[in-house]
Design a protein around this motif. Structure first.
Motif, PDB file in Angstrom:
ATOM      1  N   MET A  37      -0.217  -6.399  -6.038  1.00 42.24           N
ATOM      2  CA  MET A  37       0.727  -5.538  -6.744  1.00 42.24           C
ATOM      3  C   MET A  37       0.854  -5.955  -8.209  1.00 42.24           C
ATOM      4  O   MET A  37       0.938  -5.100  -9.106  1.00 42.24           O
ATOM      5  CB  MET A  37       2.086  -5.571  -6.053  1.00 42.24           C
ATOM      6  CG  MET A  37       2.086  -4.975  -4.646  1.00 42.24           C
ATOM      7  SD  MET A  37       1.461  -3.274  -4.596  1.00 42.24           S
ATOM      8  CE  MET A  37       2.752  -2.425  -5.504  1.00 42.24           C
TER       9      MET A  37
ATOM     10  N   LEU B  92       1.059   2.273  -4.107  1.00 42.85           N
ATOM     11  CA  LEU B  92       0.943   1.197  -3.124  1.00 42.85           C
ATOM     12  C   LEU B  92       2.270   0.533  -2.782  1.00 42.85           C
ATOM     13  O   LEU B  92       2.376  -0.147  -1.753  1.00 42.85           O
ATOM     14  CB  LEU B  92      -0.029   0.128  -3.643  1.00 42.85           C
ATOM     15  CG  LEU B  92      -1.491   0.537  -3.789  1.00 42.85           C
ATOM     16  CD1 LEU B  92      -2.308  -0.628  -4.320  1.00 42.85           C
ATOM     17  CD2 LEU B  92      -2.063   1.026  -2.458  1.00 42.85           C
TER      18      LEU B  92
ATOM     19  N   THR C 229      -2.161  -4.658 -10.159  1.00 37.88           N
ATOM     20  CA  THR C 229      -2.071  -3.251 -10.578  1.00 37.88           C
ATOM     21  C   THR C 229      -1.103  -3.082 -11.749  1.00 37.88           C
ATOM     22  O   THR C 229      -1.322  -2.235 -12.618  1.00 37.88           O
ATOM     23  CB  THR C 229      -1.601  -2.363  -9.405  1.00 37.88           C
ATOM     24  OG1 THR C 229      -0.317  -2.804  -8.951  1.00 37.88           O
ATOM     25  CG2 THR C 229      -2.583  -2.421  -8.251  1.00 37.88           C
TER      26      THR C 229
ATOM     27  N   PHE D 147       3.689   0.920   0.759  1.00 39.88           N
ATOM     28  CA  PHE D 147       2.868   0.205   1.740  1.00 39.88           C
ATOM     29  C   PHE D 147       3.095  -1.300   1.641  1.00 39.88           C
ATOM     30  O   PHE D 147       3.124  -1.999   2.657  1.00 39.88           O
ATOM     31  CB  PHE D 147       1.391   0.538   1.528  1.00 39.88           C
ATOM     32  CG  PHE D 147       1.057   1.978   1.758  1.00 39.88           C
ATOM     33  CD1 PHE D 147       0.805   2.455   3.039  1.00 39.88           C
ATOM     34  CD2 PHE D 147       1.008   2.885   0.709  1.00 39.88           C
ATOM     35  CE1 PHE D 147       0.504   3.782   3.268  1.00 39.88           C
ATOM     36  CE2 PHE D 147       0.711   4.214   0.914  1.00 39.88           C
ATOM     37  CZ  PHE D 147       0.466   4.675   2.203  1.00 39.88           C
TER      38      PHE D 147
ATOM     39  N   CYS E 154      -0.471  -9.732  -0.998  1.00 39.80           N
ATOM     40  CA  CYS E 154       0.113  -8.438  -1.355  1.00 39.80           C
ATOM     41  C   CYS E 154       0.816  -8.517  -2.703  1.00 39.80           C
ATOM     42  O   CYS E 154       0.682  -7.621  -3.548  1.00 39.80           O
ATOM     43  CB  CYS E 154       1.082  -7.999  -0.261  1.00 39.80           C
ATOM     44  SG  CYS E 154       1.896  -6.423  -0.582  1.00 39.80           S
TER      45      CYS E 154
ATOM     46  N   SER F  19      -2.361  -1.881   6.397  1.00 39.71           N
ATOM     47  CA  SER F  19      -2.714  -1.462   5.041  1.00 39.71           C
ATOM     48  C   SER F  19      -3.153  -2.640   4.181  1.00 39.71           C
ATOM     49  O   SER F  19      -3.747  -2.446   3.112  1.00 39.71           O
ATOM     50  CB  SER F  19      -1.523  -0.750   4.378  1.00 39.71           C
ATOM     51  OG  SER F  19      -0.441  -1.645   4.179  1.00 39.71           O
TER      52      SER F  19
ATOM     53  N   MET G 208      -5.797  -2.118   1.234  1.00 39.47           N
ATOM     54  CA  MET G 208      -5.141  -2.341  -0.050  1.00 39.47           C
ATOM     55  C   MET G 208      -5.987  -3.239  -0.948  1.00 39.47           C
ATOM     56  O   MET G 208      -6.123  -2.994  -2.151  1.00 39.47           O
ATOM     57  CB  MET G 208      -3.752  -2.957   0.160  1.00 39.47           C
ATOM     58  CG  MET G 208      -2.898  -2.996  -1.106  1.00 39.47           C
ATOM     59  SD  MET G 208      -1.276  -3.773  -0.836  1.00 39.47           S
ATOM     60  CE  MET G 208      -0.530  -2.583   0.262  1.00 39.47           C
TER      61      MET G 208
END
Length: 331
Positions: free
Chosen positions: A261, A276, A264, A279, A257, A144, A148
């Motif tokens: 995050m 998300l 967002t 994931f 990652c 992912s 992503m």
């Protein structure tokens, strides 16, 4: 929808004349590694290919800038960013060409892992949780990572298009910060080191120094888990396509990652954050499960991701404020 159409296809009244911030990041990395390739030419078997590859990236960057200058609109601006994001898949294996000139450090990191945990989490995790469902969840999480990035970038483009270039700068900045680290910190990770040393020695806590072994051998063990799974196959295909004995510490999967995050969250895409989050959690765990990373790599990735965000978010914010100030003065 009407505003989005205007953004993409209406000719801009005051187009940006120079390169974007993320393009300067790419060119800075290009210049530094080009100098290294020239200086270390005798130590690098593919030095000529590295030089020509960088010449092509420079040509692509300038060509896209030229197209934008001739047709300044959101579509040509976005194309510049998408191409640089796509080129990450070329830059990643290129790290190995410089990284291989330095002695491998896996024995150090495996020893630290053993001292910290009393065992090798990358060895034990997949054995303890070996069922097919858990294996597929881990592989789903790891894979992912790729969609992503696309989801977050295009989510910003579609809903916060004014912030798109800033987000691309943050993401690319995080990548290239890690690429510089990977060049000077040659750690291949368990999937390469365990295979080279032998699982019997690893289980006994024996971690020999491989010196320049990976300069000549790059055999990688296949991922543990349910080999018949769909996501297992996708992860294996991705690894076969471009994995090298590099980039283990810190985990860029975990780090980027974290950056995604936080993007967002701070760019007010809270619904996407919660979608998300499962994931992202699976991704962080999967880096150790599939033996791509030592556990300390994943933990360091959490820290390096937060540090990249702490550096790049306010930096891009100041750049945006300065840009708006200059724009007002011109009016």
């Amino acid at each position: 929808m009407r505003n989005l159409f205007k953004f993409f296809f209406l000719i801009e009244k005051n187009p940006k004349k120079g390169l974007m911030a993320y393009e300067w990041i790419v060119l800075a990395y290009l210049a530094v590694t080009l100098v290294m390739a020239v200086v270390m030419r005798d130590q690098l078997p593919n030095a000529d290919n590295m030089v020509w590859g960088r010449a092509k990236v420079l040509a692509i960057t300038l060509a896209l800038w030229g197209v934008y200058r001739m047709l300044p609109c959101g579509f040509t601006r976005t194309t510049r960013a998408v191409v640089q994001m796509s080129l990450l898949s070329w830059w990643y294996p290129d790290i190995f060409e410089l990284n291989r000139a330095f002695p491998n450090l896996d024995h150090v990191f495996a020893s630290w892992e053993q001292a910290l945990f009393g065992f090798q989490p990358a060895l034990v995790f997949s054995k303890v949780m070996s069922n097919a469902v858990f294996s597929e969840l881990m592989c789903l999480g790891y894979y992912s990572y790729y969609p992503m990035m696309a989801i977050v970038a295009f989510g910003v483009l579609l809903t916060r298009h004014a912030a798109f270039e800033r987000v691309v700068t943050i993401i690319l900045g995080a990548f290239f910060i890690h690429y510089v680290i990977f060049i000077f910190l040659p750690v291949g990770g368990p999937q390469f080191y365990y295979e080279a040393v032998g699982m019997d020695k690893i289980a006994q806590g024996i971690f020999p120094n491989l010196h320049d072994y990976f300069n000549h051998q790059q055999v990688r063990m296949t991922c543990p888990g349910y080999a018949e799974g769909m996501f297992y196959a996708l992860v294996e295909q991705a690894h076969q396509a471009g994995e090298r004995p590099i980039a283990a510490f810190p985990s860029s999967h975990v780090s980027v990652c974290v950056v995604l995050m936080m993007t967002t969250w701070f760019f007010r895409m809270r619904k996407l954050f919660w979608v998300l989050l499962p994931f992202a959690t699976l991704l962080c765990l999967s880096t150790v499960y599939i033996r791509a990373h030592y556990a300390i790599d994943a933990l360091a990735g959490l820290v390096s991701g937060a540090l990249c965000w702490a550096l790049l978010y306010p930096l891009t914010q100041r750049m945006e404020t300065q840009r708006k100030t200059v724009k007002k003065k011109k009016r």
